[in-house]
Design a protein around this motif. Structure first.
Motif, PDB file in Angstrom:
ATOM      1  N   GLU A  75      -5.678  -5.177   9.888  1.00  0.00           N
ATOM      2  CA  GLU A  75      -5.095  -6.299   9.197  1.00  0.00           C
ATOM      3  C   GLU A  75      -5.635  -8.350   8.412  1.00  0.00           C
ATOM      4  OE1 GLU A  75      -3.703  -7.578  12.749  1.00  0.00           O
ATOM      5  OE2 GLU A  75      -2.347  -6.118  13.593  1.00  0.00           O
ATOM      6  N   THR A  76      -7.027  -7.667   8.811  1.00  0.00           N
ATOM      7  CA  THR A  76      -7.423  -8.768   7.761  1.00  0.00           C
ATOM      8  C   THR A  76      -7.851  -8.746   6.294  1.00  0.00           C
ATOM      9  OG1 THR A  76      -8.872  -8.809   9.602  1.00  0.00           O
ATOM     10  CG2 THR A  76      -9.543  -9.308   8.048  1.00  0.00           C
ATOM     11  N   ILE A  77      -7.946  -7.358   6.129  1.00  0.00           N
ATOM     12  CA  ILE A  77      -7.520  -6.625   4.279  1.00  0.00           C
ATOM     13  C   ILE A  77      -6.639  -6.770   3.940  1.00  0.00           C
ATOM     14  CG2 ILE A  77      -8.037  -4.960   2.927  1.00  0.00           C
ATOM     15  CD1 ILE A  77     -10.648  -4.668   4.473  1.00  0.00           C
ATOM     16  N   ALA A  78      -5.273  -5.994   4.906  1.00  0.00           N
ATOM     17  CA  ALA A  78      -4.227  -6.573   4.397  1.00  0.00           C
ATOM     18  C   ALA A  78      -3.084  -7.939   3.942  1.00  0.00           C
ATOM     19  CB  ALA A  78      -3.093  -6.147   5.615  1.00  0.00           C
ATOM     20  N   ARG A 110      -2.496  -9.170   0.686  1.00  0.00           N
ATOM     21  CA  ARG A 110      -0.824  -9.621   0.243  1.00  0.00           C
ATOM     22  C   ARG A 110      -1.240 -11.565   0.182  1.00  0.00           C
ATOM     23  NH1 ARG A 110       0.833 -10.863   6.245  1.00  0.00           N
ATOM     24  NH2 ARG A 110       0.100 -13.155   5.368  1.00  0.00           N
ATOM     25  N   ASP A 111      -1.796 -12.273   0.177  1.00  0.00           N
ATOM     26  CA  ASP A 111      -1.590 -13.805   0.135  1.00  0.00           C
ATOM     27  C   ASP A 111      -2.260 -14.196  -1.140  1.00  0.00           C
ATOM     28  OD1 ASP A 111      -0.719 -14.350   2.596  1.00  0.00           O
ATOM     29  OD2 ASP A 111      -2.975 -14.993   3.623  1.00  0.00           O
ATOM     30  N   ARG A 112      -2.986 -12.651  -1.299  1.00  0.00           N
ATOM     31  CA  ARG A 112      -3.482 -13.121  -3.418  1.00  0.00           C
ATOM     32  C   ARG A 112      -2.791 -12.910  -3.853  1.00  0.00           C
ATOM     33  NH1 ARG A 112      -8.437 -13.028  -6.534  1.00  0.00           N
ATOM     34  NH2 ARG A 112      -8.481 -13.311  -8.883  1.00  0.00           N
ATOM     35  N   LEU A 113      -1.656 -11.673  -3.800  1.00  0.00           N
ATOM     36  CA  LEU A 113      -0.857 -11.090  -4.865  1.00  0.00           C
ATOM     37  C   LEU A 113       0.145 -11.925  -4.741  1.00  0.00           C
ATOM     38  CD1 LEU A 113      -1.323  -7.151  -4.094  1.00  0.00           C
ATOM     39  CD2 LEU A 113      -1.656  -8.374  -6.025  1.00  0.00           C
ATOM     40  N   ALA A 114       0.980 -12.318  -3.114  1.00  0.00           N
ATOM     41  CA  ALA A 114       1.685 -13.471  -3.603  1.00  0.00           C
ATOM     42  C   ALA A 114       1.280 -14.149  -4.847  1.00  0.00           C
ATOM     43  CB  ALA A 114       2.169 -13.493  -2.345  1.00  0.00           C
ATOM     44  N   ALA A 115      -0.010 -15.128  -4.370  1.00  0.00           N
ATOM     45  CA  ALA A 115      -0.208 -16.263  -5.085  1.00  0.00           C
ATOM     46  C   ALA A 115      -0.589 -15.999  -6.679  1.00  0.00           C
ATOM     47  CB  ALA A 115      -1.583 -16.711  -5.106  1.00  0.00           C
ATOM     48  N   GLU A 116      -0.420 -14.347  -6.889  1.00  0.00           N
ATOM     49  CA  GLU A 116      -0.280 -13.763  -8.491  1.00  0.00           C
ATOM     50  C   GLU A 116       1.556 -13.674  -8.770  1.00  0.00           C
ATOM     51  OE1 GLU A 116      -2.993 -13.431 -10.487  1.00  0.00           O
ATOM     52  OE2 GLU A 116      -4.290 -13.885  -9.714  1.00  0.00           O
ATOM     53  N   GLY A 117       1.804 -13.744  -8.369  1.00  0.00           N
ATOM     54  CA  GLY A 117       3.600 -14.084  -8.226  1.00  0.00           C
ATOM     55  C   GLY A 117       4.060 -12.506  -8.254  1.00  0.00           C
ATOM     56  N   PHE A 118       3.570 -12.018  -7.281  1.00  0.00           N
ATOM     57  CA  PHE A 118       3.910 -10.436  -6.429  1.00  0.00           C
ATOM     58  C   PHE A 118       4.358 -10.646  -5.236  1.00  0.00           C
ATOM     59  CE2 PHE A 118       0.318  -9.295  -9.138  1.00  0.00           C
ATOM     60  CZ  PHE A 118       1.235  -8.193  -9.935  1.00  0.00           C
ATOM     61  N   PHE A 178     -14.296  -4.203  -2.434  1.00  0.00           N
ATOM     62  CA  PHE A 178     -14.020  -4.341  -3.812  1.00  0.00           C
ATOM     63  C   PHE A 178     -13.979  -6.345  -3.780  1.00  0.00           C
ATOM     64  CE2 PHE A 178     -10.197  -2.782  -1.236  1.00  0.00           C
ATOM     65  CZ  PHE A 178      -9.076  -4.238  -1.432  1.00  0.00           C
ATOM     66  N   SER A 179     -13.442  -7.254  -5.072  1.00  0.00           N
ATOM     67  CA  SER A 179     -13.024  -7.776  -5.366  1.00  0.00           C
ATOM     68  C   SER A 179     -12.000  -8.671  -5.427  1.00  0.00           C
ATOM     69  CB  SER A 179     -14.137  -7.919  -5.792  1.00  0.00           C
ATOM     70  OG  SER A 179     -13.757  -8.295  -7.765  1.00  0.00           O
ATOM     71  N   MET A 180     -11.198  -9.152  -5.548  1.00  0.00           N
ATOM     72  CA  MET A 180      -9.766  -9.489  -5.375  1.00  0.00           C
ATOM     73  C   MET A 180      -9.426  -9.766  -7.143  1.00  0.00           C
ATOM     74  SD  MET A 180      -7.428  -9.799  -2.909  1.00  0.00           S
ATOM     75  CE  MET A 180      -8.152  -9.585  -1.142  1.00  0.00           C
ATOM     76  N   ARG A 181     -10.427 -10.632  -7.630  1.00  0.00           N
ATOM     77  CA  ARG A 181     -10.396 -10.198  -8.970  1.00  0.00           C
ATOM     78  C   ARG A 181     -10.008  -8.466  -9.684  1.00  0.00           C
ATOM     79  NH1 ARG A 181     -14.342  -9.470 -12.990  1.00  0.00           N
ATOM     80  NH2 ARG A 181     -14.202 -10.319 -14.841  1.00  0.00           N
ATOM     81  N   GLU A 182     -11.512  -8.100  -9.394  1.00  0.00           N
ATOM     82  CA  GLU A 182     -11.015  -6.153  -9.734  1.00  0.00           C
ATOM     83  C   GLU A 182      -9.745  -5.854  -9.572  1.00  0.00           C
ATOM     84  OE1 GLU A 182     -13.689  -2.335 -10.160  1.00  0.00           O
ATOM     85  OE2 GLU A 182     -13.921  -3.701  -8.810  1.00  0.00           O
ATOM     86  N   LEU A 183      -8.992  -6.111  -8.268  1.00  0.00           N
ATOM     87  CA  LEU A 183      -8.210  -5.508  -7.500  1.00  0.00           C
ATOM     88  C   LEU A 183      -6.890  -6.113  -8.578  1.00  0.00           C
ATOM     89  CD1 LEU A 183      -5.941  -3.615  -5.605  1.00  0.00           C
ATOM     90  CD2 LEU A 183      -6.131  -5.844  -3.966  1.00  0.00           C
ATOM     91  N   VAL A 184      -6.915  -7.362  -8.674  1.00  0.00           N
ATOM     92  CA  VAL A 184      -5.489  -7.969  -9.309  1.00  0.00           C
ATOM     93  C   VAL A 184      -5.901  -7.449 -11.222  1.00  0.00           C
ATOM     94  CG1 VAL A 184      -4.925 -10.081 -10.627  1.00  0.00           C
ATOM     95  CG2 VAL A 184      -5.433  -9.667  -8.110  1.00  0.00           C
ATOM     96  N   ALA A 185      -6.889  -7.203 -11.714  1.00  0.00           N
ATOM     97  CA  ALA A 185      -7.091  -7.309 -13.085  1.00  0.00           C
ATOM     98  C   ALA A 185      -6.385  -5.135 -12.793  1.00  0.00           C
ATOM     99  CB  ALA A 185      -8.017  -6.548 -13.984  1.00  0.00           C
ATOM    100  N   ARG A 186      -7.192  -4.755 -12.282  1.00  0.00           N
ATOM    101  CA  ARG A 186      -6.257  -2.825 -11.672  1.00  0.00           C
ATOM    102  C   ARG A 186      -5.081  -3.212 -12.127  1.00  0.00           C
ATOM    103  NH1 ARG A 186     -10.275   0.970 -10.567  1.00  0.00           N
ATOM    104  NH2 ARG A 186     -12.149   0.276 -11.161  1.00  0.00           N
ATOM    105  N   ILE A 187      -4.494  -3.779 -11.022  1.00  0.00           N
ATOM    106  CA  ILE A 187      -2.852  -4.171 -10.745  1.00  0.00           C
ATOM    107  C   ILE A 187      -2.587  -4.288 -11.838  1.00  0.00           C
ATOM    108  CG2 ILE A 187      -1.081  -4.588 -10.128  1.00  0.00           C
ATOM    109  CD1 ILE A 187      -2.898  -4.558  -7.052  1.00  0.00           C
ATOM    110  N   HIS A 188      -2.756  -4.962 -13.048  1.00  0.00           N
ATOM    111  CA  HIS A 188      -1.881  -5.744 -13.851  1.00  0.00           C
ATOM    112  C   HIS A 188      -2.373  -4.614 -14.990  1.00  0.00           C
ATOM    113  CE1 HIS A 188      -0.152  -9.361 -13.105  1.00  0.00           C
ATOM    114  NE2 HIS A 188      -1.529 -10.083 -12.671  1.00  0.00           N
TER     115      HIS A 188
END
Length: 227
Positions: free
Chosen positions: A14-17, A21-29, A106-116
């Motif tokens: 739940e902590t990771i989720a 979720r919050d970071r991706l929502a902030a990125e517009g997803f 993993f870093s949130m920055r790398e996760l967002v970069a991989r998704i995009h």
């Protein structure tokens, strides 16, 4: 206002989720969350997300089985999260249809970069599919419009990323591509720490197409063997 792109996050921690979720929502997803395999499949059927972030280890159905069932129902880009560092575990994940993987922590920055980067690859693949081209290199035939690959007349089932990597190598048979360049050209980003991703996908290609199809140039990168 542009429609928010929908992502399904499958994570039982739940902590990771919550953090993802919050970071991706902030990125517009728009992010939907499932905590186990059965809930993930149900949500996948309802929401039809553009991309799935899938934990490898889940209660009940594990991530591999969830990925396999999702791809059988409707192909979707899958970024697999794994705490397992063994190469065999990564290859199994790629073999059931995952397009990319990220090892915890993993870093949130790398996760967002991989998704995009993964979403850009899907868009680029759709555009390239309009080009009716068949590339033949030795015993390998690549139908770029249909995104199908044949070896000696038998079809090989490649994931989206494996196909994109093979196509890039096949554009210049015999030329050695550095790992960093392949990361940039195929994955859409270039980070020294991520070059192992290229190695894992090359191993998957060899397993599906033959061990002698892609040549390793030690300390440099890879080349498709020209026969």
């Amino acid at each position: 206002m542009a429609e928010r792109r929908q992502v399904l996050l499958v994570e039982d921690d739940e902590t990771i989720a919550r953090a993802v979720r919050d970071r991706l929502a902030a990125e517009g997803f728009e992010v939907r969350v499932a905590g186990d395999g059965e809930a993930a499949l149900a949500e996948y059927g309802r929401a039809e997300p553009e991309l799935v972030i899938l934990d490898r280890l889940l209660p009940g159905l594990d991530g591999l089985e969830v990925c396999r069932r999702m791809q059988a129902a409707r192909p979707v880009p899958v970024l697999m999260l794994t705490a397992l560092g063994e190469e065999t575990d990564v290859l199994v994940g790629l073999g059931v249809g995952a397009d990319d993987y990220l090892t915890k922590p993993f870093s949130m920055r790398e996760l967002v970069a991989r998704i995009h980067a993964l979403l850009r690859r899907v868009e680029r693949a759709t555009q390239l599919a309009a080009e009716d081209t068949v590339i033949r290199v030795g015993e390998v035939e690549i139908d770029t419009a249909a995104r199908r690959v044949f070896v000696r007349g038998t079809e090989a089932q490649l994931t989206r990323t494996e196909f994109d990597l093979l196509r890039r190598l096949a554009e210049r048979p015999g030329q050695v591509f550095e790992r960093d360049r392949l990361l940039s050209d195929v994955w859409g980003f270039s980070e020294a720490a991520a070059t192992r991703t290229v190695d894992s996908h090359v191993r998957a290609l060899r397993r599906k197409l033959g061990s002698d199809v892609v040549r390793t140039v030690h300390g440099v990168g890879y080349a498709l063997v020209r026969r």
